[in-house]
Write an enzyme that holds these catalytic residues in place. Structure first.
Site, mmCIF file in Angstrom:
data_model
loop_
_atom_site.group_PDB
_atom_site.id
_atom_site.type_symbol
_atom_site.label_atom_id
_atom_site.label_comp_id
_atom_site.label_asym_id
_atom_site.label_seq_id
_atom_site.Cartn_x
_atom_site.Cartn_y
_atom_site.Cartn_z
ATOM 1 N N ARG A 121 -1.416 -24.791 9.777
ATOM 2 C CA ARG A 121 -0.296 -24.174 9.041
ATOM 3 C C ARG A 121 -0.681 -23.642 7.669
ATOM 4 N NH1 ARG A 121 2.389 -28.738 10.728
ATOM 5 N NH2 ARG A 121 3.441 -28.434 12.715
ATOM 6 N N LYS A 143 -1.924 -9.384 3.089
ATOM 7 C CA LYS A 143 -1.722 -9.100 4.518
ATOM 8 C C LYS A 143 -2.961 -9.550 5.279
ATOM 9 C CE LYS A 143 1.221 -4.975 4.488
ATOM 10 N NZ LYS A 143 1.243 -3.582 4.974
ATOM 11 N N GLU A 185 -8.979 5.734 -0.908
ATOM 12 C CA GLU A 185 -7.902 4.829 -1.353
ATOM 13 C C GLU A 185 -7.839 4.772 -2.885
ATOM 14 O OE1 GLU A 185 -5.687 3.467 0.692
ATOM 15 O OE2 GLU A 185 -6.660 3.180 2.638
ATOM 16 N N LYS A 227 -2.357 -1.781 -7.162
ATOM 17 C CA LYS A 227 -1.865 -2.397 -5.937
ATOM 18 C C LYS A 227 -1.156 -3.714 -6.266
ATOM 19 C CE LYS A 227 -2.422 -3.598 -1.168
ATOM 20 N NZ LYS A 227 -3.204 -3.659 0.059
ATOM 21 N N GLU A 237 6.969 -5.765 1.690
ATOM 22 C CA GLU A 237 7.161 -4.406 2.182
ATOM 23 C C GLU A 237 8.586 -4.117 2.607
ATOM 24 O OE1 GLU A 237 4.097 -3.167 4.911
ATOM 25 O OE2 GLU A 237 4.345 -1.119 4.212
ATOM 26 N N ARG A 241 6.561 -0.956 -1.741
ATOM 27 C CA ARG A 241 5.218 -1.050 -1.182
ATOM 28 C C ARG A 241 4.909 0.145 -0.265
ATOM 29 N NH1 ARG A 241 2.239 -6.785 0.217
ATOM 30 N NH2 ARG A 241 0.366 -5.912 1.116
ATOM 31 N N ASN A 245 1.492 3.948 1.267
ATOM 32 C CA ASN A 245 1.210 4.661 2.516
ATOM 33 C C ASN A 245 1.117 6.171 2.338
ATOM 34 O OD1 ASN A 245 0.915 2.493 4.300
ATOM 35 N ND2 ASN A 245 3.126 2.203 4.322
ATOM 36 N N HIS A 248 -0.683 8.216 4.892
ATOM 37 C CA HIS A 248 -0.958 7.335 6.019
ATOM 38 C C HIS A 248 -0.188 7.676 7.294
ATOM 39 C CE1 HIS A 248 -3.251 5.094 3.141
ATOM 40 N NE2 HIS A 248 -3.495 4.093 3.973
ATOM 41 N N HIS A 252 -2.763 7.694 10.115
ATOM 42 C CA HIS A 252 -2.730 6.796 11.275
ATOM 43 C C HIS A 252 -2.705 7.593 12.575
ATOM 44 C CE1 HIS A 252 -0.962 3.395 8.601
ATOM 45 N NE2 HIS A 252 -2.264 3.255 8.731
ATOM 46 N N HIS A 265 -11.038 5.108 8.412
ATOM 47 C CA HIS A 265 -9.675 5.117 7.877
ATOM 48 C C HIS A 265 -9.570 5.999 6.630
ATOM 49 C CE1 HIS A 265 -5.713 3.719 6.716
ATOM 50 N NE2 HIS A 265 -6.204 3.369 5.543
HETATM 51 N N1 NAD Z 1 -4.995 -6.498 4.815
HETATM 52 C C1 NAD Z 1 -4.766 -5.330 4.279
HETATM 53 O O1 NAD Z 1 -3.899 -5.148 3.443
HETATM 54 C C2 NAD Z 1 -5.618 -4.168 4.706
HETATM 55 C C3 NAD Z 1 -5.573 -2.983 3.988
HETATM 56 C C4 NAD Z 1 -6.412 -1.955 4.373
HETATM 57 C C5 NAD Z 1 -7.243 -2.117 5.459
HETATM 58 N N2 NAD Z 1 -7.254 -3.279 6.145
HETATM 59 C C6 NAD Z 1 -8.132 -3.472 7.293
HETATM 60 O O2 NAD Z 1 -9.477 -3.401 6.845
HETATM 61 C C7 NAD Z 1 -10.297 -3.013 7.932
HETATM 62 C C8 NAD Z 1 -11.305 -2.001 7.449
HETATM 63 O O3 NAD Z 1 -12.076 -2.580 6.438
HETATM 64 P P1 NAD Z 1 -13.489 -1.972 6.023
HETATM 65 O O4 NAD Z 1 -13.368 -0.528 5.840
HETATM 66 O O5 NAD Z 1 -13.968 -2.799 4.906
HETATM 67 O O6 NAD Z 1 -14.348 -2.154 7.354
HETATM 68 P P2 NAD Z 1 -15.396 -3.261 7.877
HETATM 69 O O7 NAD Z 1 -15.010 -4.616 7.471
HETATM 70 O O8 NAD Z 1 -15.569 -3.002 9.312
HETATM 71 O O9 NAD Z 1 -16.737 -2.850 7.104
HETATM 72 C C9 NAD Z 1 -17.320 -1.596 7.351
HETATM 73 C C10 NAD Z 1 -18.784 -1.720 7.758
HETATM 74 O O10 NAD Z 1 -19.583 -2.001 6.615
HETATM 75 C C11 NAD Z 1 -20.382 -3.154 6.827
HETATM 76 N N3 NAD Z 1 -20.509 -3.753 5.499
HETATM 77 C C12 NAD Z 1 -19.551 -4.411 4.809
HETATM 78 N N4 NAD Z 1 -19.987 -4.660 3.569
HETATM 79 C C13 NAD Z 1 -21.233 -4.158 3.458
HETATM 80 C C14 NAD Z 1 -22.177 -4.098 2.408
HETATM 81 N N5 NAD Z 1 -21.894 -4.534 1.188
HETATM 82 N N6 NAD Z 1 -23.374 -3.523 2.670
HETATM 83 C C15 NAD Z 1 -23.649 -3.011 3.897
HETATM 84 N N7 NAD Z 1 -22.785 -3.029 4.919
HETATM 85 C C16 NAD Z 1 -21.575 -3.590 4.699
HETATM 86 C C17 NAD Z 1 -19.645 -3.951 7.857
HETATM 87 O O11 NAD Z 1 -20.506 -4.797 8.591
HETATM 88 C C18 NAD Z 1 -19.073 -2.845 8.738
HETATM 89 O O12 NAD Z 1 -20.055 -2.391 9.630
HETATM 90 C C19 NAD Z 1 -9.375 -2.490 9.006
HETATM 91 O O13 NAD Z 1 -9.319 -3.406 10.061
HETATM 92 C C20 NAD Z 1 -8.036 -2.407 8.324
HETATM 93 O O14 NAD Z 1 -6.948 -2.631 9.195
HETATM 94 C C21 NAD Z 1 -6.453 -4.309 5.784
HETATM 95 ZN ZN ZN Z 2 -5.140 2.789 3.827
#
Ligand code: NAD
Ligand code: ZN
Length: 360
Positions: A121, A143, A185, A227, A237, A241, A245, A248, A252, A265
Site C-alpha cells: 500500500r 504520476k 518539453e 511544472k 488534473e 494541469r 498538454n 499533446h 498523442h 514523444h
Molecule cells: N509520470 C509522468 O508524469 C510522465 C510524464 C511524461 C512522460 N512519462 C513517461 O516517460 C516515458 C518516457 O521517458 P523517457 O523519454 O525518459 O524514456 P526511457 O525511460 O525509455 O529512456 C529513453 C532511453 O534512454 C536510455 N537512457 C536513459 N538515461 C540515459 C542516460 N543518461 N544515458 C544513456 N542512455 C540513457 C534508456 O535506457 C532508454 O533507452 C514514457 O513511458 C512516458 O509515458 C511519464
Molecule cells: Zn509530454
C-alpha cells in the site's frame, strides 16, 4: 538549484546539479531516507552507467540494496516488469519503511513509482531521472503507472516521491536524439507559462545542446519549477494541469498512428505544438509572427515540425480516442501569447484539417 514541490504533507524537493549521484548516500541521509531495506529499479542501458554505481555507493555507506534491472524501453512499463519488482521486493524482505530508488528515464520512473505506490500500500521512493524528459517532466508531479496491451498508462496511481535528484552529468551519456526530444518539453514550459524563459531557451539553445552545465541547470530548474507550480495548484488534473498538454492532443495522435517508437514523444509533441500554435493564430489571437518564432525554435532544436507522411483521417480518428477529449470535437490547449494559454478549446473539423494540410 533546489525546487520544492508544495503539496502540504506530501511536499518534496528536487535537487538539480552535476555530481549528485557521487554523493547519493549523503543526499539520502540529509533527507532522512536511510532505511535498512531498499530496492533500486533501473534498466539495462542505464544500469552500467548509473544503476550499478548507485548500488555500489550505497553499499560503501552500509546499505545493501539489490537492483531490479528491466529491459530498456517502453515495453518495460508492463505487468512483467512490475511483478518482477514485487518478487525482488519480497525476496529482499522490504517492509513498509523500505525505500524504492528509480534510476533511469521515464519508463523506470513510471514502473518503479507504481511499484512503490502499490507494494504494501505504498513505500517511499526517490527518483533519479537520467533523461532530460524524465528530469523536466515525468519525475515531477507524482504520476506513476504501467501500460496494458490495450493502451498506455491504463494502470496507475498518483504517488509523490520523497526526493528527486537530477544529476546533470547523466545527460552527457544520453543519445542526442533523446536529448532533443526532452528539449521539446522544456520549450513547452516557456510557451505555456513564461515568456522570459522562452527567450532564454531561444538564446541559449545551442549551449544546452553542447551540454553547458549552467544553461542546463537553469533549463531543468525552471522547467521543474513551472511544472511544480502547476501541479501544486492542481495535483490530480481537474483543471489547470491540462495546460501541460500543449501540443499533446496532436502529439498523442501522431505517436499512436505512426506506431509507437517511430516518433519519440518529444518529436511528436514538437509537431503537435506547431499545430497548436497555428490553431492559436486562428482562434486565440496568437500573432502569426510568434507562431513562426515557436516553429523556428523547434527547428533549431533539431525537432520535426511536420509529418507529411501521416494521413489526416487516421490522425483525426486517433484524436477521437484520446482519453483527454470528450465526445465530438477534440479540445486543445491554445496560446494567446507566449506564456499564456487557454485550455479545453473545441476546434471545428474544417479548421483542423485545413491547418494540418497547410502545415504539411
Ligand atoms: N509520470 C509522468 O508524469 C510522465 C510524464 C511524461 C512522460 N512519462 C513517461 O516517460 C516515458 C518516457 O521517458 P523517457 O523519454 O525518459 O524514456 P526511457 O525511460 O525509455 O529512456 C529513453 C532511453 O534512454 C536510455 N537512457 C536513459 N538515461 C540515459 C542516460 N543518461 N544515458 C544513456 N542512455 C540513457 C534508456 O535506457 C532508454 O533507452 C514514457 O513511458 C512516458 O509515458 C511519464
Ligand atoms: Zn509530454
Amino acid at each position: 538549484v533546489k525546487v520544492t514541490v508544495e503539496l502540504g504533507a506530501r511536499s518534496y524537493d528536487i535537487l538539480i546539479k552535476p555530481g549528485l549521484l557521487e554523493n547519493l548516500p549523503k543526499w539520502l541521509a540529509d533527507y532522512g531516507l536511510t532505511p535498512e531495506k531498499g530496492l533500486i529499479i533501473t534498466d539495462d542501458k542505464v544500469d552500467p552507467l548509473y544503476g550499478y554505481p548507485a548500488q555500489k555507493r550505497l553499499l560503501d555507506a552500509g546499505s545493501k540494496y539489490p537492483r531490479t534491472i528491466v529491459p530498456s524501453g517502453e515495453t518495460s512499463k508492463s505487468r512483467e516488469s512490475l511483478f518482477r519488482i514485487y518478487d525482488d521486493a519480497i525476496e529482499a524482505g522490504l517492509d513498509r519503511k523500505a525505500l524504492i530508488i528509480a534510476v533511469g528515464g521515464g519508463v523506470v520512473g513510471d514502473v518503479g513509482g507504481y511499484a512503490a505506490a502499490s507494494f504494501m500500500r505504498g513505500l517511499r521512493y526517490v527518483q533519479i531521472p537520467t533523461t532530460l524528459l524524465a528530469m523536466v517532466d515525468s519525475a515531477v508531479g507524482g504520476k506513476t503507472g504501467i501500460n496494458l496491451p490495450q493502451g498506455k498508462n491504463l494502470i496507475g496511481a498518483f504517488h509523490q516521491p520523497s526526493l528527486v535528484l537530477c544529476d546533470l552529468n547523466a545527460l552527457k551519456t544520453l543519445p542526442g536524439r533523446e536529448f532533443r526530444a526532452g528539449l521539446a518539453e522544456v520549450i513547452k514550459y516557456g510557451i505555456i507559462y513564461d515568456p522570459v524563459f522562452f527567450d532564454f531557451c531561444e538564446e541559449h539553445l545551442t549551449e544546452a545542446v553542447n551540454g553547458e552545465i549552467p544553461v542546463l541547470e537553469h533549463m531543468v530548474g525552471r522547467s521543474c519549477m513551472i511544472k511544480a507550480e502547476v501541479v501544486s495548484q492542481d495535483e490530480t488534473e481537474s483543471g489547470l494541469r491540462a495546460i501541460l498538454n500543449y501540443g499533446h492532443t496532436m502529439g498523442h495522435a501522431i505517436e499512436a498512428i505512426a506506431g509507437y517508437g517511430k516518433y519519440l514523444h518529444g518529436e511528436a509533441i514538437s509537431i503537435g505544438m506547431v499545430f497548436a500554435s497555428r490553431l492559436s493564430v486562428q482562434l486565440t489571437g496568437l500573432p502569426s509572427a510568434v507562431a513562426h518564432r515557436i516553429e523556428k525554435l523547434f527547428v533549431l532544436a533539431g525537432l520535426p515540425v511536420k509529418a507529411p507522411d501521416l494521413n489526416w483521417s487516421q490522425l483525426r480518428k486517433a484524436m477521437g480516442v484520446d482519453k483527454k477529449s470528450t465526445a465530438g470535437l477534440p479540445r486543445f490547449v491554445l496560446a494567446k501569447s507566449i506564456g499564456s494559454v487557454e485550455f479545453g478549446v473545441p476546434v471545428e473539423e474544417k479548421i483542423l484539417s485545413d491547418t494540418w494540410d497547410r502545415m504539411n
